[in-house]
Design an enzyme around this catalytic site. Structure first.
Site, PDB file in Angstrom:
ATOM      1  CE1 TYR B 149      -4.068   2.004   0.705  1.00  0.00           C
ATOM      2  CE2 TYR B 149      -2.521   3.328   1.981  1.00  0.00           C
ATOM      3  CZ  TYR B 149      -3.755   3.182   1.359  1.00  0.00           C
ATOM      4  OH  TYR B 149      -4.662   4.214   1.398  1.00  0.00           O
ATOM      5  CB  SER B 158       1.150  13.941   8.569  1.00  0.00           C
ATOM      6  OG  SER B 158       1.858  13.113   9.455  1.00  0.00           O
ATOM      7  NE  ARG B 321      19.903  -6.891  39.874  1.00  0.00           N
ATOM      8  CZ  ARG B 321      21.215  -6.957  39.757  1.00  0.00           C
ATOM      9  NH1 ARG B 321      21.827  -8.120  39.682  1.00  0.00           N
ATOM     10  NH2 ARG B 321      21.922  -5.859  39.682  1.00  0.00           N
ATOM     11  CB  THR B 441       5.888   7.443  13.682  1.00  0.00           C
ATOM     12  OG1 THR B 441       6.847   7.742  14.688  1.00  0.00           O
ATOM     13  CG2 THR B 441       6.071   8.382  12.510  1.00  0.00           C
ATOM     14  CD  GLU B 443      -2.774   3.710  10.058  1.00  0.00           C
ATOM     15  OE1 GLU B 443      -3.743   4.465   9.946  1.00  0.00           O
ATOM     16  OE2 GLU B 443      -2.305   3.056   9.104  1.00  0.00           O
ATOM     17  CG  ASP B 445       4.191  12.499  14.614  1.00  0.00           C
ATOM     18  OD1 ASP B 445       5.319  12.024  14.436  1.00  0.00           O
ATOM     19  OD2 ASP B 445       3.928  13.286  15.554  1.00  0.00           O
TER      20      ASP B 445
END
Lengths: 713, 713
Positions: B149, B158, B321, B441, B443, B445
């Site tokens: 795509y 954008s 730990r 970022t 779909e 930003d």
């Protein structure tokens, strides 16, 4: 240089061109960038910079052009090649530490000899006797012996007292037996150990006559000098891939009752007597604090360049990168065509990036202050006066934590501010960030462990909790009358803010306009008041409410942050207030050039006010700021973004980070972002391969010389 | 499986053993973990989970054991192999989306067919005519056509309206000519394009009869179906290495006057008429909004598992730990020996990690709410009612930004909380973090660009500024009297907080004890008040003070955050308040088990209060909280950490992230941290190589089959 894909040569980016945009940016700068660079480096260092850059940039061994395409093996091999060439150059040119530092900075690849130079040799110098230096240091300086520094274990990092490796004195043979009793005793993370070193300085629990004397240092030969194979009883390996630092062979080692001569215990300060096994105490615990402070001071000093580097890429790219037409304030080309607005013109982008520039500059003044303080301490320590050490120790721990966390977060903020391309290795952010990241962990984890160590301080503990010192100071001022408190009245005393607070704990911010927030006294008072308030509260909780240390850790972390922010702002403000008669040559120059000083003042204000805004809750909780003032503070920050905008590119250019170091398609000095992105992409080795995408076929690559990794997890 | 280093087999970690420590942790959990898991997945999905896991875990093609050692070529090849096998399994087992999603999650490696499945096929379905589906969709479903795509360009991300690739209708031949007029027009970042796809859906500026109609979609064959070589006039390549996602061939493509039939313009909604070149408008702009909302809803839904995965590693490791003996509260073994304290017992570590657990759970309820809302919208849209879309659009944009930024930051926080070992790839954090990162970022930003797009909304714009909607709502309520405002009084209206604020803008927090902060009404009121205050201020600035849009961006970002935090807290609180008669089967179960509900309430409280504390400045600036209340808030947070402590391991176990997915030496279910670290290290391929460390020798590796990268940057 060959490409796998031929890019049509007639195509160029759509207008305006990146180089023109950066030229325009550079034309708006209000000060002489060269003068600022001179201030940043100083004349002598700037000369060294150019001398070393010229040499390394043109040496084929230091060619960087494939670095982003390399897997671990190739990267490590490449780093080894660089190291060897660097050693040759050091010998040929008789480079001293200053020159080597520039070379290492430009090469920008942690190498397998790094710990040999940075830890093994310095430890021999500081901890070895004259005989030991003859035996180990001389060949080490000639790179015949290659060493590493084996302290951390698989199961123990910060808690040095808990190390499990043992060194038992065997009086019969006058030897030590180095042994790893558990898997968790394996030395781990040791730089240069995995593949490179033939000697290690091993930290082990010293035992003699059934008594344990805590961790001490021992020189152990680990590999055969001819075959380079591990010696009998010694299991060595590389610890595997990491987030970054993959050009280094961080290693592990297990010892199975390995004998070494008694001579090999580093004995400048403490030793075991021959035959009797009697332990001789070190004369002065404080000596080892000094070198820890120095290591932290070096880390703090390097932060400005990390921040400057990140800001350079992000700000240059943001000037070149255009996105959307701002219809209210449209940008036009000379011919009148409306073009999209540079993202650097959007206030949100400025709000993300300009504070990083301010942080970079703030770190300069804190580094200067640390260096001056350390020099003063050294001078005084020669006559046995260690009084400065406690303060220096406290501030260096906290500032190391504050500045490196700030740097890592800001590098990532800059990367994300570059949108999609920030995620590409070609941005110059990826390897840079990955390699910088360990700064938050080594030489004292920036969080929990530095807080835990107050009760474990011994002469070998690498970390102590420095903020006990703040509480001590607070209690001292609180309980002392007149004369004693007087010492804290001096503006030179960096704890004076505590006295100021105790004299007026209900002091309020006096700002009534946003301009008032530019007042440096107001800024300093704000940070001092907030830090003192937090300390006062914590002392009250501990002294009057029986709070356990563990229950106070979150508060103590806030205090550390508050105190060190105060120090950073104080250092910046004091430098800005120094008159033209300052003792410091650089500051005299800066104060003599009004345009430069003005630009620095904007940056100083932004650093102070942005830092305040980030922790606004603190400043309001201690009732220093009221809500209406918080609004004024924000308004002033937005003003400062405007003030700084014309100088943005100049302020990062001044750091003079060379393209050779940046290795960034989007942050290049010439602004040719898009041309470089596609040129570099055309060289991706994967582009030499053709796939077979048929899901029913086992053939994956049609034309590959395949190679395999043999082992499996 | 072979190792390069033989680890002495008799050694084990020092006591206490990790497996015992985790067993102890699991014994303190106050609720039935299996029931919580059942709530998290639901019965049907849980069955699918086990069915799919069993298959992929045991398939040799999906073996993960070398993944951390792979360079780019190997990683990509490995991913291609996995993809082919996955296609075979999909065909063999007739897997539907639900099964494929589980398989992809467990495989945990973005693959070169991912965009074909996730974007190419869905776009053909939603945008293609029936004839186009016959031509392209059928072979795509059979993996004969492999697609990508191609929207984003080198110079435009954008701002979709600014894309430079053109598609000009040529009436003479009834074709479109796809062309890249500039270097910046090169498609870029396109997943699966670099090496894999033979077809692309290309977004290009549609031009016909000299008019431009904005970006539209065209199916373009890009590679020869036999040779897999790019077709004439088409330049394709992989864009090079990235921070993560290196198992995917993100690619670029340039078109040089490439002709395609008119048929290939996806024409379900708009088309060009044969011969005349007349443009037919799409019937309804809103339709494409719906699919954008869906993509964001899917991203939001996946956040909980990313957070759960990070928390699982960090919390299990923190239990195993141990570091330092806490002298005030020392830990003892059964035999009375004092041992070091688990770092999970330190309040600072709890303060870093427990909020991440709370975030993970909070995301469950927000994902549920989004899904329900989307389903409601879909039902209504069938009868032509799109009234829910604007709200849904606004909340999905903001929540995508808020939750993914939160996830990325929290994954990194968890990693750093694991100290040195967090930096090792074997921690399971490194590749995980690197691959998750692009969520901030793509779909949309998460920052500047979502804010910029308000004035560019067209049916093809992928991003719009949703917060205009909040301003519109505010103005509507402000100006409306009686009846109209009445609609916002309903508790079901998620904008009701604006009316509440306008009715009482000077409302203050009523808390007088720290217990009061557990009151859900108080929490909700706090977040609503703060969000409405920010909106009121911004509207005032825009409407009454002529502020430009650009000058408001920073404020708008704060509003987005405030509004979406309100939504998240509201969704969690509403779920906790739902009675046992809830429509949701899972919630009914949860409310029927008091121990489980109690554990969830602690988590809900921590999420609300920790979120409030992080933005304390906001809550004090709007005068909702006064300083003394800020102290109470903090005290309550510390109480909640104590409440949650016994359940910490149970709460992450409930996420049921399998070891096969975690691929973590330190986060394994069985707690065998140290054994695994050293076992995996022994298999590092670099351990098969012996160096020549003599700086004067050009020989670097003594026993290597060397290979070279040919191209240079």
């Amino acid at each position: 240089m060959s490409s796998y894909v031929k890019i049509p040569s007639h195509l160029k980016p759509s207008d305006p061109q990146g180089s023109d945009l950066l030229a325009q940016e550079r034309a708006t700068v209000t000060f002489d960038v060269k003068k600022l660079t001179l201030f940043l480096y100083g004349k002598k260092n700037l000369d060294r910079y150019h001398e070393i850059l010229r040499i390394v940039e043109n040496d084929p061994a230091f060619d960087k052009t494939n670095v982003y395409f390399m897997g671990r093996n190739e990267l490590f091999k490449h780093a080894l090649k660089k190291e060897k060439r660097l050693v040759q150059l050091i010998k040929e040119n008789e480079w001293k530490v200053e020159q080597i530092q520039f070379a290492e900075w430009f090469l920008d690849m942690p190498g397998p000899f790094g710990v040999h130079r940075g830890m093994f040799i310095p430890t021999l110098i500081s901890q070895g006797t004259e005989e030991q230096k003859k035996e180990f240091l001389i060949p080490a300086l000639q790179y015949k012996i290659l060493g590493c520094y084996a302290q951390t274990e698989l199961g123990h990092g910060s808690n040095v007292q808990g190390l499990e490796t043992t060194a038992i004195y065997i009086s019969e043979t006058d030897e030590f037996e180095i042994h790893s009793p558990y898997l968790t005793a394996s030395k781990w993370w040791i730089g240069g150990l995995g593949k490179t070193a033939n000697h290690a300085i091993v930290m082990a629990q010293l035992k003699s006559n059934g008594k344990t004397y805590g961790p001490h240092l021992f020189v152990v030969q680990i590999r055969d000098m001819e075959t380079h194979q591990p010696l009998p009883g010694i299991t060595i390996g590389d610890i595997g891939p990491k987030f970054g630092f993959n050009s280094i062979d961080n290693g592990f080692v297990l010892f199975d009752h390995v004998r070494i001569p008694r001579f090999n215990m580093l004995s400048k300060f403490s030793q075991i007597k021959k035959g009797t096994g009697e332990y001789i105490n070190p004369p002065n615990d404080k000596l080892s604090y000094g070198s820890m402070v120095l290591v932290r001071a070096i880390i703090i000093s390097s932060v400005r360049f990390a921040l400057g580097r990140a800001a350079t890429i992000a700000i240059r790219y943001s000037a070149v990168r255009r996105q959307f037409v701002d219809k209210e304030e449209p940008k036009k080309l000379k011919d009148g065509r409306v073009v999209e607005t540079s993202i650097l013109d959007y206030t949100m982008q400025q709000y993300r990036l300009f504070p990083v520039v301010a942080q970079a500059y703030a770190c300069i003044f804190t580094a200067k202050a640390m260096t001056d303080q350390y020099a003063e301490y050294t001078t005084m320590s020669f006559v046995g006066d260690y009084s400065l050490l406690t303060d220096l120790h406290a501030s260096s721990s906290g500032l190391k934590s504050l500045t490196t966390t700030m740097a890592v977060d800001s590098i990532e903020e800059c990367r994300r501010a570059c949108g999609g391309h920030g995620y590409s290795s070609f941005s110059g952010f990826v390897k840079f960030y990955q390699d910088y990241l360990p700064n938050t962990t080594w030489e004292g984890d920036n969080y929990i462990l530095t807080q835990q160590t107050a009760r474990h301080t011994k002469h070998f503990a690498q970390f102590e909790f420095a903020y006990l010192q703040l509480f001590k100071t607070f209690r001292k001022i609180l309980s002392s009358k007149g004369a004693e408190a007087h010492a804290f009245q001096s503006e030179k005393n960096q704890m004076a803010y505590i006295l100021q607070y105790l004299n007026d704990p209900n002091h309020k911010c006096t700002a009534t306009t946003n301009l008032d927030f530019k007042n440096p006294e107001l800024q300093l008072r704000a940070f001092g008041h907030r830090a003192a308030y937090l300390i006062a509260n914590a002392v009250d909780q501990i002294d009057n409410h029986n709070r356990t240390w563990n229950s106070m850790l979150i508060e103590i972390n806030r205090i550390s942050r508050a105190h060190c922010q105060y120090l950073m702002i104080r250092n910046f403000i004091l430098a800005m207030q120094n008159s033209r008669q300052s003792e410091d040559e650089g500051l005299r120059m800066l104060h003599g050039i009004p345009s430069l000083k003005e630009a620095m003042l904007s940056i100083c204000n932004l650093f102070a006010l942005h830092t305040m805004e980030k922790d606004l809750g603190d400043f309001m909780e201690c009732e220093y700021l009221i809500p209406s003032q918080a609004k004024l503070l924000k308004a002033q920050i937005y003003n400062l973004l405007k003030e700084i905008r014309p100088n943005a590119v100049g302020l990062v250019d001044a750091f003079l980070i060379p393209d050779f170091l940046l290795l960034s398609a989007i942050g290049r000095y010439d602004g040719k972002v898009y041309e470089t992105m596609i040129d570099w992409a055309s060289k991706e080795p994967l582009n030499g391969i053709t796939l077979n995408v048929n899901p029913d076929s086992d053939v994956l690559f049609r034309n590959e010389k395949s190679y395999e990794i043999k082992a499996k997890l």
